[in-house]
Design an enzyme around this catalytic site. Structure first.
Site, short mmCIF file in Angstrom:
data_model
loop_
_atom_site.label_atom_id
_atom_site.label_comp_id
_atom_site.label_asym_id
_atom_site.label_seq_id
_atom_site.Cartn_x
_atom_site.Cartn_y
_atom_site.Cartn_z
N CYS A 331 0.84 -1.21 0.00
CA CYS A 331 0.00 0.00 0.00
C CYS A 331 0.87 1.26 0.00
O CYS A 331 0.36 2.36 0.15
CB CYS A 331 -0.97 -0.01 1.18
N GLU A 365 -2.26 1.15 -4.50
CA GLU A 365 -1.83 -0.19 -4.07
C GLU A 365 -1.06 -0.82 -5.24
O GLU A 365 -1.44 -0.60 -6.41
CB GLU A 365 -3.09 -1.00 -3.76
C1 LIG Z 1 -2.21 -4.11 4.75
S1 LIG Z 1 -2.88 -5.16 5.97
C2 LIG Z 1 -3.14 -6.63 5.02
C3 LIG Z 1 -4.05 -7.65 5.61
C4 LIG Z 1 -4.55 -8.75 4.68
N1 LIG Z 1 -3.53 -9.23 3.77
C5 LIG Z 1 -5.76 -8.28 3.88
O1 LIG Z 1 -5.71 -8.25 2.65
O2 LIG Z 1 -6.79 -7.96 4.51
C6 LIG Z 1 -1.49 -5.46 6.95
C7 LIG Z 1 -1.70 -6.42 8.11
O3 LIG Z 1 -0.44 -6.55 8.79
C8 LIG Z 1 -0.66 -6.66 10.17
N2 LIG Z 1 0.62 -6.27 10.81
C9 LIG Z 1 1.08 -5.02 11.08
N3 LIG Z 1 2.33 -5.09 11.58
C10 LIG Z 1 2.67 -6.40 11.62
C11 LIG Z 1 3.84 -7.11 12.03
N4 LIG Z 1 4.92 -6.47 12.49
N5 LIG Z 1 3.84 -8.46 11.92
C12 LIG Z 1 2.76 -9.12 11.43
N6 LIG Z 1 1.61 -8.51 11.04
C13 LIG Z 1 1.58 -7.17 11.14
C14 LIG Z 1 -1.85 -5.74 10.44
O4 LIG Z 1 -2.52 -6.12 11.61
C15 LIG Z 1 -2.70 -5.96 9.16
O5 LIG Z 1 -3.64 -6.97 9.36
#
Ligand SMILES: C[S@@+](CC[C@H](N)C(=O)[O-])C[C@H]1O[C@@H](n2cnc3c(N)ncnc32)[C@H](O)[C@@H]1O
Length: 373
Positions: A331, A365
């Site tokens: 993103c 995106e």
């Molecule tokens: C851009 S979203 C994508 C979620 C999923 N792929 C979707 O399409 O709905 C990024 C995700 O990364 C998680 N996140 C943020 N920091 C993280 C970390 N350090 N390790 C693992 N997950 C993380 C957030 O909670 C979020 O759900």
């Protein structure tokens, strides 16, 4: 877009352009940014021009009506960060668009619901499930609960009341969604507070783009930042087994529910940060959360990452380079560009797409698929 706030409201920063112009501007900007990489072809995935956002958040603005009685309206920031009162928004889904005035009218005329309300969040699905979170600067008492329950029934919506250290779920804290992906229905529950992609139509096109551009594999998929399983569940058809990790407890709960809603049994979801997962995979640290999972049983060939705006950290970037195929959804093109500088030392870009998920804003995106050289 024929929005009367266009050029005033700061949520659509590319207000002086038509849909096609703002897309062309972002396409050229990204073409220039990524010109130092060998990119075969840029696919452009468009959004609908109006009513594309299925989640939205507004502040509540207190003012006075023509007869000098206190009243409220929705508000967003203008370009000087001042509050701009608005009565409608063209980028939200038609259901949110239609609900906004009805909800406001009802709240305006009810002291209990109106008093100290400062924000409203909408979460809507394409099968017309609607969750509204009302956020207050006051403790929510029984009297509020009664009025909110009436409102919930009357407008046929789900309501959550939030205040400092308080969350009141009146009926359910999720919405149901059915996404038709490559002509097949997939069932999801989106929980309040968990991540969801804001532009559902573009989200479906992103998932289909990935499915279209990868071969079916006999091996396993490793996914980081999986959210509620938005990509994981449709992608699981293409792999033998999937191991998917995510930091948010709420999202992991949704992911497990979504897995059983779709009768899928080849995915293991683990609540773990990407950084922790790298440590586990490299046997640098032991985690109780992994006690039922034998990481050595996996035979991965592909990694899928969809990180937040910060992109990949050093260790996750290094881990990604060990896989045959990397699928990267981003993103933030700035951090994607930084990460690709490293990933292209070992991998070649095979597919690249821009998804106009955030139309009329500077954001875009991207999707990149890389294969080991
Ligand atoms: C851009 S979203 C994508 C979620 C999923 N792929 C979707 O399409 O709905 C990024 C995700 O990364 C998680 N996140 C943020 N920091 C993280 C970390 N350090 N390790 C693992 N997950 C993380 C957030 O909670 C979020 O759900």
């Amino acid at each position: 877009m024929d929005c009367k706030y266009f050029g005033k409201c700061a949520s659509c920063t590319l207000y002086d352009k038509t849909y096609e112009e703002q897309l062309e501007y972002k396409k050229q900007r990204e073409k220039n940014r990524f010109s130092d990489f060998e990119i075969p072809n840029i696919e452009i995935i468009k959004s609908e021009e109006k009513h594309f956002r299925t989640r939205a958040e507004f502040r509540i603005w207190k003012n006075f009506d023509d007869e000098n009685n206190p009243t409220i309206s929705y508000a967003m920031n203008d370009f000087n960060k001042n509050s701009l009162e608005i009565d409608s928004c063209q980028i939200v889904s038609e259901s949110i668009f239609n609900l906004m005035p009805k909800l406001l009218e009802r709240i305006k005329n009810n002291e209990e619901l109106k008093f100290k309300l400062f924000a409203v969040e909408f979460l809507n699905s394409t099968i017309d499930d609607m969750l509204v979170t009302l956020i207050y600067h006051k403790k929510l008492e029984e009297s509020w609960l009664q009025e909110a329950k009436e409102l919930e029934k009357e407008l046929n919506i789900k309501i959550i009341g939030r205040s400092r250290k308080q969350k009141e779920v009146l009926s359910e804290d999720f919405i149901n969604e059915t996404l038709i992906i490559q002509d097949k229905p997939f069932y999801f529950q989106y929980k309040e507070g968990g991540f969801t992609q804001p532009n559902t139509n573009v989200n479906v096109k992103m998932i289909e783009w990935v499915l279209r551009n990868i071969e079916k594999s006999e091996k396993d998929l490793c996914e980081l930042y999986c959210g509620g399983g938005n990509f994981t569940i449709p992608l699981s058809q293409k792999f033998n087994k999937v191991l998917a990790t995510e930091i948010s407890k709420t999202s992991i709960k949704s992911a497990l529910t979504n897995c059983s809603l779709n009768n899928i049994s080849n995915i293991d979801f683990i609540r773990m940060s990407a950084e922790e997962f790298v440590e586990a995979l490299e046997s640098k640290r032991e985690f109780r959360r992994l006690k039922d999972i034998d990481l050595k049983m996996y035979n991965f060939d592909t990694i899928f990452v969809d990180p937040p705006r910060a992109g990949l950290d050093d260790t996750t970037r290094a881990l990604s380079k060990q896989f045959e195929t990397i699928i990267y959804i981003s993103c933030n093109p700035e951090t994607l560009h930084r990460d690709l500088k490293e990933l292209t030392k070992t991998h070649k870009i095979i597919n690249y797409a821009l998804f106009d998920q955030f139309s009329y804003t500077e954001h875009i995106e991207s999707g990149v698929i890389l294969n080991k050289i």
